[in-house]
Write a protein that holds these residues in place. Structure first.
Motif, short mmCIF file in Angstrom:
data_model
loop_
_atom_site.label_atom_id
_atom_site.label_comp_id
_atom_site.label_asym_id
_atom_site.label_seq_id
_atom_site.Cartn_x
_atom_site.Cartn_y
_atom_site.Cartn_z
N ARG A 24 0.74 -1.19 -0.12
CA ARG A 24 0.05 -0.03 0.04
C ARG A 24 0.93 1.16 0.15
NH1 ARG A 24 -2.95 -0.25 4.68
NH2 ARG A 24 -4.65 -1.45 4.08
N VAL A 27 2.27 2.08 -3.47
CA VAL A 27 1.25 2.46 -4.50
C VAL A 27 0.86 3.93 -4.08
CG1 VAL A 27 -1.05 2.19 -5.14
CG2 VAL A 27 0.55 0.29 -4.92
N ARG A 83 -13.61 5.06 -1.76
CA ARG A 83 -14.64 3.79 -1.51
C ARG A 83 -15.09 3.79 -0.18
NH1 ARG A 83 -12.25 -1.71 -3.84
NH2 ARG A 83 -10.68 -1.03 -5.78
N GLY A 84 -14.99 4.91 0.77
CA GLY A 84 -15.72 5.00 1.85
C GLY A 84 -15.02 3.78 2.67
N ARG A 85 -15.91 3.13 3.38
CA ARG A 85 -15.68 2.17 4.36
C ARG A 85 -15.42 0.49 3.60
NH1 ARG A 85 -14.70 3.36 9.47
NH2 ARG A 85 -15.48 5.44 10.00
N SER A 86 -16.02 0.76 2.45
CA SER A 86 -16.20 -0.72 1.86
C SER A 86 -15.41 -0.96 0.60
CB SER A 86 -17.74 -1.03 1.43
OG SER A 86 -18.00 -2.12 0.57
N MET A 87 -14.85 -2.20 0.52
CA MET A 87 -13.79 -2.47 -0.63
C MET A 87 -14.90 -2.59 -1.79
SD MET A 87 -10.91 -2.32 -0.10
CE MET A 87 -10.38 -3.27 -1.36
N LEU A 88 -16.24 -2.60 -1.70
CA LEU A 88 -17.24 -2.84 -2.81
C LEU A 88 -17.24 -1.42 -3.56
CD1 LEU A 88 -19.64 -5.31 -1.53
CD2 LEU A 88 -17.88 -5.83 -2.90
N GLU A 150 -7.52 -0.93 -11.34
CA GLU A 150 -8.09 -1.70 -10.13
C GLU A 150 -9.20 -2.44 -10.53
OE1 GLU A 150 -8.26 2.74 -8.13
OE2 GLU A 150 -9.29 0.97 -7.01
N SER A 151 -9.38 -3.75 -9.88
CA SER A 151 -10.49 -4.50 -10.49
C SER A 151 -11.70 -4.10 -9.52
CB SER A 151 -10.17 -5.92 -10.05
OG SER A 151 -8.98 -6.28 -10.90
N PRO A 153 -15.23 -4.61 -8.41
CA PRO A 153 -16.27 -5.78 -8.51
C PRO A 153 -17.54 -5.35 -8.77
CG PRO A 153 -15.48 -5.67 -6.33
CD PRO A 153 -14.67 -4.67 -7.12
N LEU A 154 -17.81 -4.36 -8.41
CA LEU A 154 -19.34 -3.76 -8.67
C LEU A 154 -19.17 -2.44 -9.36
CD1 LEU A 154 -20.80 -4.27 -5.14
CD2 LEU A 154 -20.92 -5.70 -7.10
N ALA B 5 -1.77 -6.13 3.30
CA ALA B 5 -1.91 -4.77 2.41
C ALA B 5 -0.56 -4.05 2.70
CB ALA B 5 -3.08 -4.15 2.73
N SER B 53 -2.90 -3.50 -2.54
CA SER B 53 -2.98 -2.22 -1.94
C SER B 53 -4.02 -1.15 -1.71
CB SER B 53 -1.84 -1.45 -3.04
OG SER B 53 -2.50 -1.24 -4.31
N ILE B 56 -8.82 -1.02 2.21
CA ILE B 56 -9.21 -0.14 3.15
C ILE B 56 -9.12 -0.74 4.60
CG2 ILE B 56 -11.13 1.30 3.82
CD1 ILE B 56 -12.10 1.13 0.98
N ALA B 59 -12.11 -2.45 6.32
CA ALA B 59 -12.98 -2.96 5.73
C ALA B 59 -13.40 -4.37 5.85
CB ALA B 59 -12.69 -2.56 4.31
N TRP B 64 -16.12 -8.47 -0.16
CA TRP B 64 -15.27 -8.19 -1.56
C TRP B 64 -14.76 -9.32 -2.15
CZ3 TRP B 64 -9.39 -7.29 -0.72
CH2 TRP B 64 -8.90 -6.95 -1.92
N HIS B 71 -17.95 -12.66 -10.13
CA HIS B 71 -17.64 -11.98 -11.41
C HIS B 71 -16.83 -12.93 -12.15
CE1 HIS B 71 -19.52 -8.32 -9.92
NE2 HIS B 71 -19.35 -7.91 -11.40
#
Lengths: 220, 179
Positions: A24, A27, A83-88, A150-151, A153-154, B5, B53, B56, B59, B64, B71
């Protein structure tokens, strides 16, 4: 072979090791450098194309519109790239708001400014605002998508559209400074509408580069 | 995941031990083929590795992970549909017996026509038909996958069959043989 079998685990760990993935912190630093470089180049292009124009409107009107536009652009960037608090990622309706509603919000701000400063309705506009916005926004949008894939997902398409619109809004601050004209039809077609074009472009980028897809496993 | 991460490479194996069993179960429910599920498990974990990386702090990991896996399952199903032709038994079921030396050529032509007709079919019918006929899922399994009743699934499969028969075998004689 079950999920907990050591052979499957070893196979997967070996496959992971064949694909370098920076941590991280690395990046984050690279992203900061990338953004700084983009800002420097865009500001350079802006200056090369004539730089800020005082125009025939009042300074108060210019500052009012620029401040509002900049604030809206900052909010758009926060929503689109965070992304806020969500990885989605952000909720789809938020991304839609940035991708589609943002240009109307910016035009609404211009409309408010015209109400507050009526004489500026006749302030002279410049030609080429659309081209300038697109030229300054498309290349950093593309570069960011290529360098920082970045992938998602949604909603990868909607994410790409929101990010492109947010970048367009930031560039719009420069374009607004370059063309401080007050004619509403010009503001609608040449300052706000290009953001919708950018949204469409960003959607295509997102669908192409941001969606989750099968990667080569790297096995010999 | 947070440690991974941040760059702790050893954390991956711990992460694997924590999520792989649940993830594999999730994938197997959708693909019903263990080698494919294991491959998709590897793909999912690879995606997580490449995106580490962007993780979050704080999270939730599993939503996720499941979203990525879902998908990839959809992607694999699309590839499977475009790469794997419909089985010969399905061809025979729809076309009846084909004569002699031209059987192979006619079968291939028939497959192409079937693929074309499937592409033109309403999505609901196509999905029901493919799950039951192409992927070989039972009526119950296919209905669960599509989140519809078995009766509704039967109706969709029947309509898809009729659409294919009408398009591929317009003459009454061939239609009767196919039925």
């Amino acid at each position: 072979m079950s999920a907990t079998s050591s052979e499957l685990k070893r196979r997967i760990v070996d496959a992971i090791r064949r694909h370098p993935s920076p941590a991280r912190r690395v990046v984050l630093l690279n992203t900061i450098w990338l953004v700084l470089a983009i800002v420097v180049v865009d500001v350079g292009l802006f200056c090369a194309l004539g730089g800020p124009s005082r125009g025939t409107g009042s300074m108060a009107y210019l500052l009012f519109t620029e401040a509002g536009w900049a604030i809206i652009a900052c909010v758009a960037v926060w929503i689109a790239f965070g992304r806020g608090r969500s990885m989605l990622g952000r909720p789809r309706r938020w991304l839609f708001a940035i991708a589609v509603v943002l240009p109307f919000a910016l035009f609404g701000w211009m409309l408010l400014a015209a109400t507050v400063f009526p004489p500026t309705l006749t302030a002279e506009s410049r030609h080429g605002c659309t081209a300038m916005t697109l030229a300054l926004a498309i290349w950093p949008t593309t570069l960011y998508a290529l360098v920082r894939p970045e992938s998602v997902p949604l909603s990868p398409g909607m994410t790409g559209a929101a990010r492109a619109a947010a970048i367009g809004a930031c560039v719009g601050v420069l374009t607004r400074w370059w063309c401080p004209g007050g004619k509403l039809i010009h503001l609608a077609l040449s300052h706000a509408l290009p953001l919708l074009v950018l949204s469409g472009f960003g959607w295509l980028l997102g669908q192409r580069l941001g969606r989750v897809y099968r990667r080569p496993s790297g096995q010999n | 995941m947070e440690r991974y991460a941040a760059g702790d490479e050893a954390a991956f194996e711990e992460l694997y031990d924590l999520i792989a069993p649940r993830l594999l179960g999730f994938i197997i429910q959708r693909v019903r083929d263990l080698p494919t599920a294991q491959d998709l498990l590897q793909q999912t974990l690879l995606q997580i590795h490449l995106a580490r990386s962007s993780f979050i702090t704080g999270a939730e990991v599993m939503p996720w992970v499941f979203a990525i896996a879902r998908h990839l399952v959809i992607d694999a199903a699309r590839c499977h549909r475009s790469c794997v032709p419909i089985g010969a038994d399905l061809i025979n079921e729809l076309s009846g017996s084909l004569d002699g030396a031209d059987q192979i050529v006619e079968a291939h032509e028939l497959v192409e026509r079937i693929e074309g007709e499937l592409a033109r079919m309403p999505p609901q019918q196509r999905r029901a038909f493919e799950l039951h006929k192409r992927h070989g899922l039972s009526l119950v399994a296919a209905a669960q996958t599509l989140q519809i009743s078995v009766g509704a699934l039967k109706v969709r499969v029947h309509r898809a069959r009729r659409t294919l028969e009408a398009a591929l075998f317009p003459s009454e004689e061939l239609s009767k043989e196919a039925v």
